[in-house]
Write a protein that holds these residues in place. Structure first.
Motif, PDB file in Angstrom:
ATOM      1  N   MET A   1       0.841  -1.186   0.000  1.00  0.00           N
ATOM      2  CA  MET A   1       0.000   0.000   0.000  1.00  0.00           C
ATOM      3  C   MET A   1       0.884   1.247   0.000  1.00  0.00           C
ATOM      4  SD  MET A   1      -3.114   0.676   2.516  1.00  0.00           S
ATOM      5  CE  MET A   1      -3.831   2.230   2.741  1.00  0.00           C
ATOM      6  N   SER A   2       0.522   2.207  -0.823  1.00  0.00           N
ATOM      7  CA  SER A   2       1.285   3.449  -0.912  1.00  0.00           C
ATOM      8  C   SER A   2       1.323   4.161   0.436  1.00  0.00           C
ATOM      9  CB  SER A   2       0.661   4.370  -1.956  1.00  0.00           C
ATOM     10  OG  SER A   2       0.678   3.769  -3.231  1.00  0.00           O
ATOM     11  N   ARG A   3       2.390   4.867   0.679  1.00  0.00           N
ATOM     12  CA  ARG A   3       2.560   5.562   1.962  1.00  0.00           C
ATOM     13  C   ARG A   3       1.742   6.835   2.058  1.00  0.00           C
ATOM     14  NH1 ARG A   3       8.877   4.544   1.386  1.00  0.00           N
ATOM     15  NH2 ARG A   3       8.991   2.538   2.442  1.00  0.00           N
ATOM     16  N   LEU A   4       1.576   7.546   0.937  1.00  0.00           N
ATOM     17  CA  LEU A   4       0.825   8.798   0.945  1.00  0.00           C
ATOM     18  C   LEU A   4      -0.629   8.516   0.590  1.00  0.00           C
ATOM     19  CD1 LEU A   4       3.348  11.101  -0.950  1.00  0.00           C
ATOM     20  CD2 LEU A   4       3.048  10.876   1.515  1.00  0.00           C
ATOM     21  N   PRO A   5      -1.544   9.022   1.390  1.00  0.00           N
ATOM     22  CA  PRO A   5      -2.962   8.770   1.097  1.00  0.00           C
ATOM     23  C   PRO A   5      -3.422   9.532  -0.144  1.00  0.00           C
ATOM     24  CG  PRO A   5      -2.776  10.332   2.903  1.00  0.00           C
ATOM     25  CD  PRO A   5      -1.370   9.868   2.581  1.00  0.00           C
ATOM     26  N   VAL A   6      -4.308   8.908  -0.903  1.00  0.00           N
ATOM     27  CA  VAL A   6      -4.900   9.550  -2.072  1.00  0.00           C
ATOM     28  C   VAL A   6      -6.408   9.572  -1.838  1.00  0.00           C
ATOM     29  CG1 VAL A   6      -5.278   9.406  -4.565  1.00  0.00           C
ATOM     30  CG2 VAL A   6      -3.063   8.771  -3.590  1.00  0.00           C
ATOM     31  N   PRO A   7      -6.990  10.764  -1.755  1.00  0.00           N
ATOM     32  CA  PRO A   7      -8.439  10.849  -1.532  1.00  0.00           C
ATOM     33  C   PRO A   7      -9.216  10.176  -2.674  1.00  0.00           C
ATOM     34  CG  PRO A   7      -7.400  13.014  -1.368  1.00  0.00           C
ATOM     35  CD  PRO A   7      -6.368  12.065  -1.874  1.00  0.00           C
ATOM     36  N   HIS A   8     -10.379   9.661  -2.359  1.00  0.00           N
ATOM     37  CA  HIS A   8     -11.212   9.015  -3.372  1.00  0.00           C
ATOM     38  C   HIS A   8     -11.761  10.020  -4.376  1.00  0.00           C
ATOM     39  CE1 HIS A   8     -11.050   5.054  -1.627  1.00  0.00           C
ATOM     40  NE2 HIS A   8     -11.316   5.573  -0.433  1.00  0.00           N
ATOM     41  N   PHE A   9     -11.951  11.265  -3.950  1.00  0.00           N
ATOM     42  CA  PHE A   9     -12.489  12.294  -4.830  1.00  0.00           C
ATOM     43  C   PHE A   9     -11.530  13.472  -4.876  1.00  0.00           C
ATOM     44  CE2 PHE A   9     -16.131   9.986  -3.113  1.00  0.00           C
ATOM     45  CZ  PHE A   9     -16.751   9.594  -4.305  1.00  0.00           C
ATOM     46  N   ALA A  10     -11.098  13.826  -6.074  1.00  0.00           N
ATOM     47  CA  ALA A  10     -10.208  14.972  -6.237  1.00  0.00           C
ATOM     48  C   ALA A  10     -11.040  16.226  -6.479  1.00  0.00           C
ATOM     49  CB  ALA A  10      -9.273  14.733  -7.408  1.00  0.00           C
ATOM     50  N   THR A  11     -10.506  17.354  -6.022  1.00  0.00           N
ATOM     51  CA  THR A  11     -11.181  18.634  -6.240  1.00  0.00           C
ATOM     52  C   THR A  11     -10.176  19.644  -6.753  1.00  0.00           C
ATOM     53  OG1 THR A  11     -10.731  19.326  -3.963  1.00  0.00           O
ATOM     54  CG2 THR A  11     -12.856  18.229  -4.368  1.00  0.00           C
ATOM     55  N   GLY A  12     -10.657  20.760  -7.231  1.00  0.00           N
ATOM     56  CA  GLY A  12      -9.819  21.873  -7.633  1.00  0.00           C
ATOM     57  C   GLY A  12      -8.822  21.524  -8.720  1.00  0.00           C
ATOM     58  N   ALA A  13      -7.588  22.029  -8.541  1.00  0.00           N
ATOM     59  CA  ALA A  13      -6.526  21.841  -9.538  1.00  0.00           C
ATOM     60  C   ALA A  13      -6.229  20.366  -9.769  1.00  0.00           C
ATOM     61  CB  ALA A  13      -5.259  22.574  -9.098  1.00  0.00           C
ATOM     62  N   THR A  14      -6.310  19.563  -8.711  1.00  0.00           N
ATOM     63  CA  THR A  14      -6.035  18.134  -8.848  1.00  0.00           C
ATOM     64  C   THR A  14      -7.083  17.479  -9.743  1.00  0.00           C
ATOM     65  OG1 THR A  14      -4.983  18.083  -6.672  1.00  0.00           O
ATOM     66  CG2 THR A  14      -5.718  15.969  -7.584  1.00  0.00           C
ATOM     67  N   ALA A  15      -8.354  17.802  -9.540  1.00  0.00           N
ATOM     68  CA  ALA A  15      -9.426  17.234 -10.360  1.00  0.00           C
ATOM     69  C   ALA A  15      -9.254  17.618 -11.827  1.00  0.00           C
ATOM     70  CB  ALA A  15     -10.785  17.690  -9.841  1.00  0.00           C
ATOM     71  N   GLU A  16      -8.815  18.843 -12.072  1.00  0.00           N
ATOM     72  CA  GLU A  16      -8.601  19.295 -13.453  1.00  0.00           C
ATOM     73  C   GLU A  16      -7.502  18.480 -14.133  1.00  0.00           C
ATOM     74  OE1 GLU A  16      -7.880  23.525 -13.523  1.00  0.00           O
ATOM     75  OE2 GLU A  16      -9.621  23.903 -12.237  1.00  0.00           O
ATOM     76  N   VAL A  17      -6.407  18.265 -13.432  1.00  0.00           N
ATOM     77  CA  VAL A  17      -5.297  17.501 -14.012  1.00  0.00           C
ATOM     78  C   VAL A  17      -5.716  16.051 -14.222  1.00  0.00           C
ATOM     79  CG1 VAL A  17      -2.910  16.741 -13.706  1.00  0.00           C
ATOM     80  CG2 VAL A  17      -3.582  19.017 -12.974  1.00  0.00           C
ATOM     81  N   TYR A  18      -6.409  15.478 -13.243  1.00  0.00           N
ATOM     82  CA  TYR A  18      -6.869  14.094 -13.386  1.00  0.00           C
ATOM     83  C   TYR A  18      -7.797  13.953 -14.591  1.00  0.00           C
ATOM     84  CZ  TYR A  18      -5.225  12.876  -8.635  1.00  0.00           C
ATOM     85  OH  TYR A  18      -4.495  12.637  -7.508  1.00  0.00           O
ATOM     86  N   ALA A  19      -8.667  14.939 -14.818  1.00  0.00           N
ATOM     87  CA  ALA A  19      -9.588  14.888 -15.961  1.00  0.00           C
ATOM     88  C   ALA A  19      -8.803  14.878 -17.277  1.00  0.00           C
ATOM     89  CB  ALA A  19     -10.554  16.070 -15.916  1.00  0.00           C
ATOM     90  N   GLN A  20      -7.738  15.659 -17.343  1.00  0.00           N
ATOM     91  CA  GLN A  20      -6.902  15.681 -18.553  1.00  0.00           C
ATOM     92  C   GLN A  20      -6.231  14.326 -18.769  1.00  0.00           C
ATOM     93  OE1 GLN A  20      -4.198  18.916 -17.839  1.00  0.00           O
ATOM     94  NE2 GLN A  20      -5.742  20.489 -18.228  1.00  0.00           N
ATOM     95  N   ILE A  21      -5.742  13.733 -17.691  1.00  0.00           N
ATOM     96  CA  ILE A  21      -5.077  12.429 -17.795  1.00  0.00           C
ATOM     97  C   ILE A  21      -6.090  11.368 -18.227  1.00  0.00           C
ATOM     98  CG2 ILE A  21      -3.900  10.602 -16.495  1.00  0.00           C
ATOM     99  CD1 ILE A  21      -2.725  12.883 -14.720  1.00  0.00           C
ATOM    100  N   LYS A  22      -7.262  11.369 -17.610  1.00  0.00           N
ATOM    101  CA  LYS A  22      -8.295  10.386 -17.965  1.00  0.00           C
ATOM    102  C   LYS A  22      -8.688  10.525 -19.430  1.00  0.00           C
ATOM    103  CE  LYS A  22     -10.387   9.785 -13.426  1.00  0.00           C
ATOM    104  NZ  LYS A  22     -11.554  10.073 -12.577  1.00  0.00           N
ATOM    105  N   LYS A  23      -8.790  11.760 -19.902  1.00  0.00           N
ATOM    106  CA  LYS A  23      -9.150  11.992 -21.304  1.00  0.00           C
ATOM    107  C   LYS A  23      -8.070  11.442 -22.228  1.00  0.00           C
ATOM    108  CE  LYS A  23     -10.409  15.602 -24.587  1.00  0.00           C
ATOM    109  NZ  LYS A  23     -10.562  17.028 -24.818  1.00  0.00           N
ATOM    110  N   ALA A  24      -6.807  11.598 -21.830  1.00  0.00           N
ATOM    111  CA  ALA A  24      -5.684  11.172 -22.673  1.00  0.00           C
ATOM    112  C   ALA A  24      -5.458   9.669 -22.648  1.00  0.00           C
ATOM    113  CB  ALA A  24      -4.409  11.901 -22.258  1.00  0.00           C
TER     114      ALA A  24
END
Length: 176
Positions: A1-24
């Motif tokens: 298991m990764s050491r740094l927690p990753v929230p189940h739902f991203a918001t703000g700048a993180t959500a924007e970057v994740y959306a770009q990655i998912k699209k790509a």
């Protein structure tokens, strides 16, 4: 298991970057999720660097070769797995990938020169002799490609270090 927690739902700048990655690419790999959850600007910078690399002078096979060699030298199992798969998708054959990881000749003299050069960079903290510089140039790599080799090295070093710190959970097929 990764050491740094990753929230189940991203918001703000993180959500924007994740959306770009998912699209790509369809999903957000664990390494991008971990970086983005705690440093969205760092993830954006890394993706911009990778975008510059994609527009550069190296083939996708060369880019994946570089990233696989560096990841193998530093022992990042996450990046070895990721770039073995991405290398395969770029057209590298399974036997070539195995030989790249094991430091064996691939049968392609130009690729072997690149592997040797990058492995030397990774094992010597970036110190190359005049002879090693002459060898990579003799293999046909241009000055512009040496810049792109440096950029590929830098981008993979970032993710290698992050994954080693985070002990990122593998979400690519493991490499034996």
């Amino acid at each position: 298991m990764s050491r740094l927690p990753v929230p189940h739902f991203a918001t703000g700048a993180t959500a924007e970057v994740y959306a770009q990655i998912k699209k790509a690419i369809g999903n957000v790999p664990n390494t991008f999720a971990g970086i983005g959850a705690h440093g969205p600007e760092a993830l954006k910078a890394m993706l911009l660097a990778d975008n510059a690399l994609a527009k550069g002078s190296l083939s996708k096979r060369d880019q994946e070769t570089i990233k696989l060699v560096v990841s193998d030298v530093v022992g990042c199992d996450y990046c070895v797995a990721a770039h073995s798969l991405l290398g395969k998708l770029s057209g590298l054959k399974p036997e070539e990938l195995k030989n790249i990881r094991e430091g064996k000749p691939t049968g392609d003299a130009r690729r072997d020169a690149l592997i040797h050069f990058v492995r030397t960079l990774a094992q010597t903290s970036g110190t190359v002799t005049d002879g090693e510089f002459a060898a990579i140039k003799a293999a046909g790599y241009s000055d512009a490609q040496l810049v792109d080799i440096s950029l590929a090295f830098a981008t993979i070093t970032f993710t290698n270090v992050f994954n080693r710190i985070n002990d990122t959970t593998l979400d690519f097929p493991a490499v034996a």
